[in-house]
Design an enzyme around this catalytic site. Structure first.
Site, PDB file in Angstrom:
ATOM      1  N   HIS A 171      94.348-118.717 -20.640  1.00 29.19           N
ATOM      2  CA  HIS A 171      95.629-118.771 -19.919  1.00 29.19           C
ATOM      3  C   HIS A 171      95.469-119.243 -18.470  1.00 29.19           C
ATOM      4  CE1 HIS A 171      96.962-116.774 -23.403  1.00 29.19           C
ATOM      5  NE2 HIS A 171      96.868-115.535 -23.001  1.00 29.19           N
ATOM      6  N   GLY A 180     103.653-122.265 -22.913  1.00 31.19           N
ATOM      7  CA  GLY A 180     105.046-122.373 -23.301  1.00 31.19           C
ATOM      8  C   GLY A 180     105.978-121.576 -22.411  1.00 31.19           C
ATOM      9  N   GLY A 203     103.343-111.958 -41.388  1.00 33.52           N
ATOM     10  CA  GLY A 203     102.559-111.256 -40.382  1.00 33.52           C
ATOM     11  C   GLY A 203     103.375-110.864 -39.160  1.00 33.52           C
TER      12      GLY A 203
END
Length: 812
Positions: free
Chosen positions: A287, A227, A55
């Site tokens: 987020h 991250g 993908g």
């Protein structure tokens, strides 16, 4: 040979003078030997299985992240194997993976020779396999066990990375749990990509389903924003600067906190997703909320303890004051509704209420933060691309001297702020900025460096020289950081079930209250001016400027066709159903569901073949959002036709099916049958025998090769599926699936043949839009002439043909 033979006379005399030294030496040698044995005992094998390995996310980020993991861990306590897995056939998958592995790169600080050596090792450790059935998972587990035994190691653990749509989670989880868990003493880690639900209820349902297969400690829900290097540095920064921050990090000194993510791009090409989620679900709920907890949570005594961090984050969630409608301001860029109408085939009167911009005021009910506004803001089509967290401190100083006499960067009257600059913007790099009139921060010297001065660059109203500014020594991709954390079992960078449900519990009431609010329209980019500026008064947010004249009519101001009934008639001697677009799509969706229920009762499965193009998109969305009783678990989805482009290409019919239907429903992934147009790194090459492969799959799974329902459209030249006028391919003969040539790009197509279509139990032809009026009128008059008008050849031998036309296509 005896080691004593090598000792010098001096050593012998020293040992005689120190009788206890013999014993100490013996103990030291035993400890060293034991250490060596323990090191060997610790050697373990880790298998990483990347599901969805072919993908887009895997190609762009995940394989590079896995390679970075190998670079970091090679030669340490573990050895590895990397298994790419997908539904793609083995040979095609192997070729794809080989191409991706060849494109991997090393950090700049790795010497070219060493890089080539490590890259070669990683390629040898990586492979591809097709995973569809329970037997496939059992075979994978057997292969891993055989490899571990052959190498004389113990199995340390397995990582399964779900880079697949959420509808596939349940089947994969079931197969892993029943057939591919590691043995006793080895750990299992499963990694899940968002979205994690649409609201509190759907998140709870998904969590319950996954919880029936995996323990909480085994699940790692990825929010890639955690991250990013600067976001990952927030807690360590607070920990390393406790002494300076302890007296400042509270309501007495902090004026406000801004958590911002601005984008210059719009939602074009993604309006299907955006209509489902909008900016709050897409960015703020995940987020920005995660960042808020990192700033607001109480700092644990041991900030390196994942368990403590997660507990303190959960407490921060519980302290958030509930949001009200007045807690938010919403906007939508001017071109959005037109993009939705074009991409989703909506009528000209349609106006979306989906926000593409949101500002939200969050208050925290605890002693540390009482009364301090936390501003969360994100939007598309804004004036710049930038992300940052800005902690602005109160300033009670007054300087009697003229500003020109202030000491540069150190005057107590200058703004005092700490900025975690996530990326982009004028600065262009991740950075931590601390006003020089606050304190000199401490950051890890091996991984962070001071930024060089940039004359003329101003950030948040001050020159860069006013800040202590640090950036990473080596920039790392967010996925590389998170994959390393997964390997090391660090859960503080991931979303637990409790935190996920707490977040949705916080946001869902606001989303419900705003569902029918019309957002303020804005032109986009620099032209927005001050239109989106907002201010807070108590617990309320409002735009600073009054509402200007609307750039387009108010949603709902145009007349609606709700008074019209569905028209039933005949067309080309077959039943015709005609209505306004929304009613027509609703009727077609109901009819497909009814056919599915009947087929499942009769035979246990429902085989549905769907054509490409733009016309079916509203139908896909209707099926995804309004038909919760649809028997998806027993449905097989086939393609009527496909463009000869890779499946991830925006032109791909399968991509549209994936975006508008598959990612929103729970159909078993092995029941989804994309056309094999991309084999051996070639597109629709005759020697690859893609049509024959698809025909064989149909013959093996579909009784008598007779689909329960085939959905077709009609082109303005009278073509249907990818069967075109004056082209003999697929109009008659034995082949069930054929390659054809389109008069428009991309020319090459794969299509079901007309004889196969006519074997169906039911064929539905969907025709929409005023542009189809002329061909509709023409086809109504022609006879059976498939070579001139392929649509005229659609007539099921023993099934039913039904035409679905909106009023504009039927009446003009």
């Amino acid at each position: 040979m005896d080691q004593a033979a090598h000792r010098t006379d001096g050593e012998e005399r020293g040992l005689r003078r120190c009788p206890g030294c013999w014993k100490m030496l013996t103990v030291a040698m035993c400890m060293a030997l034991l250490g060596c044995l323990q090191a060997r005992e610790l050697q373990g094998h880790v298998s990483v299985i990347l599901l969805g390995a072919t993908g887009d996310l895997a190609r762009k980020y995940l394989w590079q992240g896995l390679f970075q993991l190998y670079l970091d861990e090679a030669g340490k306590a573990y050895n590895f194997s990397f298994h790419g897995a997908a539904l793609t056939d083995t040979r095609q998958g192997q070729e794809f993976i080989a191409k991706v592995l060849e494109s991997l790169s090393c950090p700049v600080d790795v010497a070219p020779g060493r890089c080539a050596e490590l890259k070669g090792q990683f390629q040898r450790l990586s492979g591809y396999r097709r995973l569809r059935t329970r037997e496939d998972y059992m075979a994978l587990s057997t292969d891993i066990e055989a490899r571990v035994q052959h190498e004389g190691l113990r199995e340390a653990g397995r990582i399964f990375y779900f880079s697949v749509p959420p509808f596939a989670y349940a089947d994969i989880a079931r197969n892993i749990n029943s057939s591919c868990r590691p043995g006793p003493g080895a750990w299992l880690r499963v990694v899940l990509e968002k979205p994690f639900g649409h609201d509190h209820l759907s998140a709870q349902q998904l969590a319950t389903e996954l919880g029936s297969f995996f323990r909480e400690e085994e699940m790692y829900r990825v929010d890639h924003y955690l991250g990013k290097q600067v976001v990952a540095q927030i807690l360590p920064f607070r920990d390393q600067n406790r002494k300076a921050l302890d007296g400042l990090w509270n309501r007495h000194h902090v004026e406000r906190v801004e958590i911002i993510m601005k984008e210059t791009v719009d939602a074009e090409g993604r309006t299907g997703f955006y209509e489902q989620y909008g900016v709050i679900r897409d960015v703020l709920q995940n987020h920005l909320t995660e960042v808020l907890t990192l700033v607001a949570m109480e700092l644990p005594h041991n900030a390196s303890s994942s368990e403590s961090v997660l507990q303190h984050k959960l407490r921060a969630f519980r302290a958030l004051r509930g949001l009200q409608k007045g807690s938010a301001v919403l906007g939508q860029y001017q071109a959005y509704s037109e993009q939705v109408r074009r991409e989703q085939q909506k009528p000209d009167t349609f106006h979306s209420r989906t926000p593409t911009f949101a500002g939200v005021l969050v208050l925290i009910d605890n002693l540390r933060w009482e009364g301090v506004p936390f501003i969360l803001m994100s939007g598309k089509a804004l004036d710049e691309r930038v992300g940052y967290v800005r902690v602005l401190f109160r300033n009670r100083a007054y300087c009697t001297q003229n500003r020109e006499r202030w000491v540069a960067g150190q005057s107590p009257c200058l703004p005092r702020q700490i900025v975690f600059h996530v990326g982009h913007g004028q600065l262009g790099v991740p950075a931590v900025l601390v006003s020089r009139n606050l304190f000199r921060p401490s950051l890890p010297p091996g991984s962070w460096k001071e930024l060089e001065g940039r004359p003329g660059l101003h950030l948040f109203g001050r020159p860069l020289s006013d800040y202590y500014a640090y950036s990473p020594v080596r920039e790392q991709d967010a996925y590389s950081v998170l994959i390393s954390h997964i390997f090391h079992g660090r859960k503080d960078s991931f979303i637990t079930t409790e935190n996920l449900l707490a977040s949705w519990g916080f946001w869902t009431p606001l989303l419900d209250s705003l569902a029918h609010e019309a957002p303020r329209l804005y032109p986009g980019g620099a032209e927005n001016g001050h239109l989106l500026d907002f201010e807070f008064r108590g617990a309320q947010l409002c735009f600073s400027q009054q509402q200007p004249e609307r750039l387009v009519p108010e949603p709902g101001s145009a007349p609606t066709p709700s008074a019209f009934q569905v028209l039933r008639a005949t067309y080309r001697d077959s039943p015709l159903i005609s209505a306004w677009p929304e009613e027509l799509i609703a009727k077609l969706a109901d009819d497909i569901e009814a056919a599915a229920v009947r087929a499942v009762r009769r035979a246990g499965t429902f085989h549905l073949a769907l054509s490409g193009g733009s016309s079916p998109v509203p139908l896909f969305q209707q099926l995804a959002t309004g038909h919760y009783g649809f028997p998806w678990a027993h449905t097989h989805l086939w393609q009527v036709d496909e463009r000869c482009v890779p499946l991830w290409d925006p032109e791909s019919n399968f991509q549209a099916l994936q975006a508008h239907l598959l990612q929103h429903i729970r159909v078993p992934y092995y029941n989804v049958h994309p056309m094999p147009v991309h084999l051996h790194q070639r597109l629709c090459a005759e020697e690859d025998r893609g049509p024959q492969m698809y025909a064989s799959e149909i013959s093996a799974l579909v009784a008598n090769s007779s689909f329960d329902l085939v959905l077709l459209g009609m082109g303005m030249d009278g073509h249907t599926a990818s069967l075109f006028p004056h082209s003999p391919a697929g109009l008659d003969g034995e082949p069930l699936v054929v390659l054809t040539e389109s008069p428009s790009a991309p020319q090459q197509r794969m299509s079901l043949s007309l004889p196969l279509i006519n074997r169906a139990r039911k064929v539905a032809i969907l025709v929409m839009g005023r542009v189809k009026r002329e061909i509709t009128l023409l086809v109504s008059r022609v006879g059976h002439e498939p070579k001139k008008w392929p649509i005229s050849g659609v007539l099921p031998g023993s099934g039913q043909l039904v035409w679905y036309m909106d009023y504009e296509a039927f009446l003009g």
